[in-house]
Write a protein that holds these residues in place. Structure first.
Motif, PDB file in Angstrom:
ATOM      1  N   GLY A  13       8.973   3.685   0.023  1.00 55.94           N
ATOM      2  CA  GLY A  13       8.371   2.417  -0.383  1.00 55.94           C
ATOM      3  C   GLY A  13       8.413   2.308  -1.909  1.00 55.94           C
ATOM      4  O   GLY A  13       9.340   2.796  -2.555  1.00 55.94           O
ATOM      5  N   TRP A  14       7.380   1.687  -2.475  1.00 58.50           N
ATOM      6  CA  TRP A  14       7.340   1.489  -3.929  1.00 58.50           C
ATOM      7  C   TRP A  14       7.503   2.818  -4.659  1.00 58.50           C
ATOM      8  O   TRP A  14       8.393   2.971  -5.507  1.00 58.50           O
ATOM      9  N   MET A  15       6.646   3.779  -4.343  1.00 68.38           N
ATOM     10  CA  MET A  15       6.686   5.049  -5.078  1.00 68.38           C
ATOM     11  C   MET A  15       7.943   5.851  -4.769  1.00 68.38           C
ATOM     12  O   MET A  15       8.525   6.464  -5.655  1.00 68.38           O
ATOM     13  N   ASP A  44      12.660   7.744   5.587  1.00 70.15           N
ATOM     14  CA  ASP A  44      11.616   6.743   5.837  1.00 70.15           C
ATOM     15  C   ASP A  44      11.587   6.504   7.333  1.00 70.15           C
ATOM     16  O   ASP A  44      12.619   6.626   8.008  1.00 70.15           O
ATOM     17  N   GLU A  45      10.398   6.171   7.845  1.00 70.45           N
ATOM     18  CA  GLU A  45      10.344   5.927   9.297  1.00 70.45           C
ATOM     19  C   GLU A  45      11.151   4.681   9.653  1.00 70.45           C
ATOM     20  O   GLU A  45      11.560   4.522  10.799  1.00 70.45           O
ATOM     21  N   ARG A  49      14.856   1.072   5.239  1.00 70.83           N
ATOM     22  CA  ARG A  49      14.343   1.531   3.932  1.00 70.83           C
ATOM     23  C   ARG A  49      15.088   2.780   3.482  1.00 70.83           C
ATOM     24  O   ARG A  49      15.419   2.935   2.304  1.00 70.83           O
ATOM     25  N   ASN A  84      -1.162   8.069   2.592  1.00 71.80           N
ATOM     26  CA  ASN A  84      -1.947   9.316   2.481  1.00 71.80           C
ATOM     27  C   ASN A  84      -2.141  10.077   3.802  1.00 71.80           C
ATOM     28  O   ASN A  84      -2.306  11.290   3.787  1.00 71.80           O
ATOM     29  N   HIS A  87      -0.020  13.159   4.352  1.00 71.71           N
ATOM     30  CA  HIS A  87       0.110  14.167   3.293  1.00 71.71           C
ATOM     31  C   HIS A  87      -0.238  15.578   3.770  1.00 71.71           C
ATOM     32  O   HIS A  87       0.454  16.523   3.415  1.00 71.71           O
ATOM     33  N   GLU A 104       2.129  12.544  -4.170  1.00 72.33           N
ATOM     34  CA  GLU A 104       1.421  11.435  -4.840  1.00 72.33           C
ATOM     35  C   GLU A 104      -0.091  11.602  -4.701  1.00 72.33           C
ATOM     36  O   GLU A 104      -0.598  12.215  -3.767  1.00 72.33           O
ATOM     37  N   LYS A 105      -0.807  11.069  -5.702  1.00 69.73           N
ATOM     38  CA  LYS A 105      -2.268  11.035  -5.652  1.00 69.73           C
ATOM     39  C   LYS A 105      -2.688  10.066  -4.558  1.00 69.73           C
ATOM     40  O   LYS A 105      -1.864   9.224  -4.179  1.00 69.73           O
ATOM     41  N   GLY A 131       1.037  13.119  -8.730  1.00 68.02           N
ATOM     42  CA  GLY A 131       1.487  11.915  -9.440  1.00 68.02           C
ATOM     43  C   GLY A 131       0.460  11.214 -10.312  1.00 68.02           C
ATOM     44  O   GLY A 131       0.354   9.984 -10.267  1.00 68.02           O
ATOM     45  N   ASN A 133       0.561  10.057 -13.226  1.00 67.12           N
ATOM     46  CA  ASN A 133       1.589   9.829 -14.246  1.00 67.12           C
ATOM     47  C   ASN A 133       1.072   9.189 -15.527  1.00 67.12           C
ATOM     48  O   ASN A 133       1.723   9.290 -16.571  1.00 67.12           O
ATOM     49  N   TRP A 176      -2.079  -0.687   4.381  1.00 66.74           N
ATOM     50  CA  TRP A 176      -2.679   0.601   4.748  1.00 66.74           C
ATOM     51  C   TRP A 176      -3.757   1.033   3.770  1.00 66.74           C
ATOM     52  O   TRP A 176      -4.662   1.787   4.136  1.00 66.74           O
ATOM     53  N   ARG A 177      -3.704   0.545   2.514  1.00 64.81           N
ATOM     54  CA  ARG A 177      -4.689   0.967   1.509  1.00 64.81           C
ATOM     55  C   ARG A 177      -6.134   0.640   1.888  1.00 64.81           C
ATOM     56  O   ARG A 177      -7.065   1.242   1.370  1.00 64.81           O
ATOM     57  N   TYR A 336       5.613   1.835 -17.824  1.00 62.36           N
ATOM     58  CA  TYR A 336       5.030   2.559 -16.683  1.00 62.36           C
ATOM     59  C   TYR A 336       6.097   3.426 -16.014  1.00 62.36           C
ATOM     60  O   TYR A 336       5.872   4.616 -15.748  1.00 62.36           O
TER      61      TYR A 336
HETATM   62  N1  LIG Z   1       0.904   7.203  -9.192  1.00 58.01           N
HETATM   63  C1  LIG Z   1       0.802   5.924  -9.001  1.00 58.01           C
HETATM   64  O1  LIG Z   1       0.671   5.152  -9.945  1.00 58.01           O
HETATM   65  C2  LIG Z   1       0.876   5.373  -7.600  1.00 58.01           C
HETATM   66  C3  LIG Z   1       1.091   4.003  -7.401  1.00 58.01           C
HETATM   67  C4  LIG Z   1       1.194   3.527  -6.089  1.00 58.01           C
HETATM   68  C5  LIG Z   1       1.049   4.405  -5.019  1.00 58.01           C
HETATM   69  N2  LIG Z   1       0.805   5.727  -5.248  1.00 58.01           N
HETATM   70  C6  LIG Z   1       0.670   6.651  -4.101  1.00 58.01           C
HETATM   71  O2  LIG Z   1       1.971   6.827  -3.524  1.00 58.01           O
HETATM   72  C7  LIG Z   1       1.890   6.931  -2.107  1.00 58.01           C
HETATM   73  C8  LIG Z   1       2.749   5.834  -1.482  1.00 58.01           C
HETATM   74  O3  LIG Z   1       2.327   4.567  -1.931  1.00 58.01           O
HETATM   75  P1  LIG Z   1       3.316   3.304  -1.973  1.00 58.01           P
HETATM   76  O4  LIG Z   1       2.648   2.257  -2.766  1.00 58.01           O
HETATM   77  O5  LIG Z   1       4.684   3.726  -2.373  1.00 58.01           O
HETATM   78  O6  LIG Z   1       3.296   2.917  -0.432  1.00 58.01           O
HETATM   79  P2  LIG Z   1       4.353   2.024   0.352  1.00 58.01           P
HETATM   80  O7  LIG Z   1       3.639   1.473   1.518  1.00 58.01           O
HETATM   81  O8  LIG Z   1       5.060   1.083  -0.582  1.00 58.01           O
HETATM   82  O9  LIG Z   1       5.454   3.088   0.841  1.00 58.01           O
HETATM   83  C9  LIG Z   1       5.199   4.077   1.790  1.00 58.01           C
HETATM   84  C10 LIG Z   1       6.499   4.337   2.550  1.00 58.01           C
HETATM   85  O10 LIG Z   1       6.308   5.438   3.445  1.00 58.01           O
HETATM   86  C11 LIG Z   1       6.997   5.120   4.640  1.00 58.01           C
HETATM   87  N3  LIG Z   1       6.503   5.921   5.772  1.00 58.01           N
HETATM   88  C12 LIG Z   1       5.414   5.695   6.553  1.00 58.01           C
HETATM   89  N4  LIG Z   1       5.345   6.607   7.538  1.00 58.01           N
HETATM   90  C13 LIG Z   1       6.414   7.440   7.373  1.00 58.01           C
HETATM   91  C14 LIG Z   1       6.911   8.571   8.084  1.00 58.01           C
HETATM   92  N5  LIG Z   1       6.280   9.055   9.162  1.00 58.01           N
HETATM   93  N6  LIG Z   1       8.042   9.171   7.632  1.00 58.01           N
HETATM   94  C15 LIG Z   1       8.690   8.704   6.558  1.00 58.01           C
HETATM   95  N7  LIG Z   1       8.291   7.604   5.850  1.00 58.01           N
HETATM   96  C16 LIG Z   1       7.156   6.987   6.264  1.00 58.01           C
HETATM   97  C17 LIG Z   1       6.753   3.618   4.804  1.00 58.01           C
HETATM   98  O11 LIG Z   1       7.676   3.033   5.726  1.00 58.01           O
HETATM   99  C18 LIG Z   1       6.950   3.138   3.390  1.00 58.01           C
HETATM  100  O12 LIG Z   1       8.303   2.814   3.114  1.00 58.01           O
HETATM  101  C19 LIG Z   1       0.405   6.855  -1.759  1.00 58.01           C
HETATM  102  O13 LIG Z   1      -0.110   8.147  -1.637  1.00 58.01           O
HETATM  103  C20 LIG Z   1      -0.204   6.159  -2.974  1.00 58.01           C
HETATM  104  O14 LIG Z   1      -1.576   6.493  -3.188  1.00 58.01           O
HETATM  105  C21 LIG Z   1       0.730   6.224  -6.509  1.00 58.01           C
END
Ligand SMILES: NC(=O)c1ccc[n+]([C@@H]2O[C@H](COP(=O)([O-])OP(=O)(O)OC[C@H]3O[C@@H](n4cnc5c(N)ncnc54)[C@H](O)[C@@H]3O)[C@@H](O)[C@H]2O)c1
Length: 391
Positions: A13-15, A44-45, A49, A84, A87, A104-105, A131, A133, A176-177, A336
């Motif tokens: 996903g994003w991270m 990714d599931e 993605r 999370n 994790h 990631e945190k 993370g 960061n 999910w958050r 960032y």
């Molecule tokens: N350090 C930072 O600034 C920061 C910012 C955002 C998020 N985070 C952390 O990063 C983590 C992810 O957040 P995000 O915003 O990227 O979430 P997101 O929802 O954008 O991405 C999560 C990804 O995980 C995938 N996923 C779900 N289940 C899965 C599985 N069983 N196997 C493989 N992939 C699977 C989802 O399909 C999705 O693509 C979280 O722990 C969040 O707290 C940290």
């Protein structure tokens, strides 16, 4: 001599995308780096993605099964960027496989889960990194140097905050958050963890807290897994309940005697990304705000000449750690995303050199211990000491 490190990324996903992009930038931004990443496999599931990330970042392989990443013999380090709730299971599998972990945190959904992961990382003797960061912003690393050099004297006050309006719109999606089963904590884990790590890094451990929480927006439109981001808005469709806190604030006592406050919110109106601190010492002070992340307000008491008393405005520049890895000019901006490149570099260097990386699971555990004390304070309404987490 450079050492090639096979990287697997789980959760695209994003991270996951940002971490992958960051690994590709490490050799470009850190010419002398010993740890050189090779992007082996992304997971990714959702196949689309994984496929998208493979195409963009040049992974050799992709999969929808995270276990295939852990089992892959060419993978040395695993980058955990799923929501999370996965994790614990994935981190424990990584530790058992004897591979290194960038997680990631906030790490676990709860302080107890973070403690569980910290224990398996320690028992396996693997290198971990978390993370947090924002630490790597050059201006913050410089602030840390000034504090350690005694430039503001003994610290007396710390006011920290992380106020964002990403969910201020009641039609912002229930991703999910907002769900206990997947995220666990609300802003205490998602946002305040960054503020706590920053305070620990800058002035040291927190010893006691009294805290409060609130959920201001009780339901939101449901999201569809695998689509969009947590910044999306939707005005139609079914709504469901928000299950964790939108807001946390606390009074803090630090081990070094400083007193402080901290506040985090995801639904505040007006603020965009107000991660910030104000620190006062006996002979100086700092103000910093993420929306101006390359700027630092620095005050030093001058007993001899008070005629120009006031804060000085410093800009990020090559005299500050990591700035010149991005550009050679004073005042040109670090972003960032750049902090994630520094993070990837720090982790890979530690792995290449076989030494602990910081912030790792021990530092995340310190943050989790403060979060646990805040949760106890929500129940007791009283001051709570920060203590080791019993499992
Ligand atoms: N350090 C930072 O600034 C920061 C910012 C955002 C998020 N985070 C952390 O990063 C983590 C992810 O957040 P995000 O915003 O990227 O979430 P997101 O929802 O954008 O991405 C999560 C990804 O995980 C995938 N996923 C779900 N289940 C899965 C599985 N069983 N196997 C493989 N992939 C699977 C989802 O399909 C999705 O693509 C979280 O722990 C969040 O707290 C940290």
């Amino acid at each position: 001599m450079a050492k090639t490190i096979g990287v697997g990324v789980i959760g695209m996903g994003w991270m996951g995308e940002l971490h992958s992009r960051s690994y590709t930038q490490v050799p470009i931004r850190f010419h002398e780096a010993v740890g050189q990443p090779k992007l082996v496999v992304c997971a990714d599931e959702f196949e689309h993605r994984a496929e998208h990330a493979q195409r963009l970042y040049g992974f050799e392989k992709r999969t929808t099964d995270w276990r295939a990443v852990v089992d892959d013999p060419s993978v040395d380090v695993i980058n955990l960027t799923t929501p999370n709730h996965l994790h614990v299971e994935i981190a424990e599998a990584v530790a058992q496989a004897g591979k290194h972990l960038l997680c990631e945190k906030p790490v676990g959904r709860s302080p107890q889960e973070t403690a569980r992961i910290a224990r398996s990382v320690e028992e396996a003797g693997i290198i971990s990194h978390v993370g947090f960061n924002y630490r790597w912003i050059p201006v913050l690393q410089y602030t840390k140097q000034l504090i350690d050099d005694g430039r503001i004297g003994a610290i007396t006050h710390y006011r920290g905050g992380f106020l964002e309006g990403y969910a201020a719109n009641p039609h912002a999606m229930l991703t999910w958050r907002f769900l206990k089963d997947i995220a666990g904590m609300g802003v205490l884990g998602d946002m305040m963890s960054h503020s706590l790590d920053m305070a620990h890094m800058l002035i040291g451990p927190i010893s006691e807290v009294v805290a409060q929480k609130e959920t201001f927006i009780l339901d939101r439109p449901q999201s569809v897994a695998g689509e969009g981001t947590h910044f999306d808005i939707r005005e139609d469709g079914p709504r469901a309940q928000v299950e964790n806190e939108d807001y946390v604030s606390a009074l803090l006592r630090f081990e070094n005697g400083a007193r402080g406050t901290m506040e985090a919110c995801r639904v505040v109106v007006g603020e965009k990304i107000a991660l910030m601190f104000q620190i006062n010492g006996r002979s100086g002070a700092f103000h910093w705000h993420l929306e101006r992340q390359n700027e630092l307000e620095f005050y030093e008491m001058d007993d001899k000449d008070a005629s120009n008393d006031g804060y000085r405005h410093l800009l990020s520049g090559p005299q500050m750690p990591f700035h010149s890895n991005f550009n050679p000019a004073e005042g040109l901006q670090i972003s960032y995303d750049d902090t994630k490149i520094i993070e990837a570099h720090q982790f890979l260097e530690a792995v290449a050199e076989g030494r602990p990386s910081e912030p790792g699971l021990p530092e995340a555990l310190r943050v989790a211990e403060v979060a646990a004390a805040m949760q106890r304070s929500w129940e007791s309404g009283s001051w709570e000491k920060v203590t080791p987490i019993s499992q």
